[in-house]
Design a protein around this motif. Structure first.
Motif, short mmCIF file in Angstrom:
data_model
loop_
_atom_site.label_atom_id
_atom_site.label_comp_id
_atom_site.label_asym_id
_atom_site.label_seq_id
_atom_site.Cartn_x
_atom_site.Cartn_y
_atom_site.Cartn_z
N ILE A 1 0.85 -1.19 0.00
CA ILE A 1 0.00 0.00 0.00
C ILE A 1 0.89 1.24 0.00
O ILE A 1 1.85 1.33 0.77
N ILE A 2 0.53 2.19 -0.86
CA ILE A 2 1.16 3.51 -0.85
C ILE A 2 0.04 4.50 -0.53
O ILE A 2 -0.97 4.55 -1.24
N ALA A 3 0.22 5.23 0.56
CA ALA A 3 -0.83 6.14 1.02
C ALA A 3 -0.20 7.46 1.43
O ALA A 3 1.00 7.54 1.71
N LYS A 4 -1.02 8.50 1.48
CA LYS A 4 -0.50 9.79 1.96
C LYS A 4 -1.44 10.39 2.99
O LYS A 4 -2.66 10.17 2.97
N LYS A 5 -0.82 11.14 3.88
CA LYS A 5 -1.56 11.87 4.91
C LYS A 5 -0.65 12.95 5.47
O LYS A 5 0.51 12.67 5.81
N ASN A 6 -1.15 14.16 5.54
CA ASN A 6 -0.42 15.27 6.15
C ASN A 6 0.99 15.44 5.59
O ASN A 6 1.95 15.63 6.33
N GLY A 7 1.14 15.37 4.27
CA GLY A 7 2.42 15.59 3.64
C GLY A 7 3.41 14.45 3.77
O GLY A 7 4.58 14.61 3.45
N ILE A 8 2.95 13.31 4.25
CA ILE A 8 3.81 12.13 4.39
C ILE A 8 3.34 11.04 3.45
O ILE A 8 2.15 10.75 3.38
N LEU A 9 4.27 10.47 2.74
CA LEU A 9 3.99 9.32 1.89
C LEU A 9 4.31 8.09 2.73
O LEU A 9 5.46 7.86 3.10
N ALA A 10 3.29 7.32 3.05
CA ALA A 10 3.45 6.12 3.86
C ALA A 10 3.55 4.91 2.95
O ALA A 10 2.65 4.64 2.16
N ILE A 11 4.65 4.21 3.05
CA ILE A 11 4.88 2.97 2.32
C ILE A 11 4.57 1.86 3.30
O ILE A 11 5.25 1.72 4.33
N VAL A 12 3.53 1.10 3.01
CA VAL A 12 3.00 0.17 4.01
C VAL A 12 3.18 -1.28 3.56
O VAL A 12 2.67 -1.68 2.51
N GLU A 13 3.89 -2.02 4.37
CA GLU A 13 4.03 -3.47 4.19
C GLU A 13 3.00 -4.12 5.11
O GLU A 13 2.96 -3.84 6.31
N VAL A 14 2.15 -4.96 4.55
CA VAL A 14 1.11 -5.63 5.34
C VAL A 14 1.53 -7.08 5.55
O VAL A 14 1.88 -7.78 4.61
N LYS A 15 1.49 -7.49 6.80
CA LYS A 15 1.79 -8.87 7.15
C LYS A 15 0.62 -9.43 7.93
O LYS A 15 0.21 -8.87 8.95
N THR A 16 0.07 -10.53 7.45
CA THR A 16 -1.10 -11.16 8.07
C THR A 16 -0.73 -12.56 8.51
O THR A 16 -0.13 -13.32 7.74
N ARG A 17 -1.11 -12.90 9.73
CA ARG A 17 -0.84 -14.24 10.25
C ARG A 17 -2.04 -14.74 11.03
O ARG A 17 -2.70 -13.98 11.74
N SER A 18 -2.29 -16.03 10.91
CA SER A 18 -3.33 -16.67 11.70
C SER A 18 -2.73 -17.53 12.81
O SER A 18 -3.45 -18.07 13.64
N ASN A 19 -1.41 -17.63 12.80
CA ASN A 19 -0.72 -18.42 13.80
C ASN A 19 0.52 -17.65 14.24
O ASN A 19 1.36 -17.30 13.40
N LEU A 20 0.62 -17.37 15.53
CA LEU A 20 1.75 -16.58 16.03
C LEU A 20 2.84 -17.46 16.64
O LEU A 20 3.74 -16.96 17.32
N ASP A 21 2.79 -18.77 16.39
CA ASP A 21 3.78 -19.68 16.97
C ASP A 21 5.21 -19.34 16.56
O ASP A 21 6.15 -19.60 17.30
N PHE A 22 5.38 -18.77 15.38
CA PHE A 22 6.72 -18.47 14.88
C PHE A 22 7.07 -16.99 14.98
O PHE A 22 8.08 -16.57 14.46
N GLY A 23 6.22 -16.20 15.62
CA GLY A 23 6.49 -14.79 15.81
C GLY A 23 5.35 -13.92 15.32
O GLY A 23 4.39 -14.39 14.71
#
Length: 119
Positions: A40-62
């Motif tokens: 995702i590339i988004a902007k707000k208040n003069g900032i370009l936010a480069i967003v990496e999305v990580k989704t997990r259904s199991n937190l056993d490994f972190g």
């Protein structure tokens, strides 16, 4: 599509909705350059936010954010440089991670701003 791909797509959709509700304007999703893809590339208040999305259904490994490694960061930086140059943008840039955690019935979204690199 594999179940983990479905979960990843759902996580990205949830992250985009979350950002929109937080006042961000989504400029691009799944923007690719060479071997890198920016979720995702988004902007707000003069900032370009480069967003990496990580989704997990199991937190056993972190936690989801633990899976953003130096190689991924290097690829994202290269892709962002190309994106900014192609679009002739002049923003402060911030790299964020949105961690989406799923348990049996609920999702939890954590937005980590300025998560791994800032310039």
């Amino acid at each position: 599509m594999a179940e983990h791909n479905d979960l990843g797509k759902l996580g990205e959709d949830m992250a985009a909705d979350f950002l929109t509700k937080e006042g961000y304007q989504i400029l691009d999703r799944n923007w690719s350059f060479q071997k890198a893809e920016i979720d995702i590339i988004a902007k707000k208040n003069g900032i370009l936010a480069i967003v990496e999305v990580k989704t997990r259904s199991n937190l056993d490994f972190g936690n989801p954010q633990d899976f953003v490694n130096p190689k991924k960061i290097k690829l994202l930086v290269k892709a962002v440089d190309e994106y900014v140059n192609r679009k002739n943008l002049n923003f402060n840039i911030r790299f964020d991670i949105i961690a989406v955690k799923k348990d049996a019935t609920n999702f939890e979204i954590e937005h980590l701003q300025d998560a791994f690199y800032h310039f």
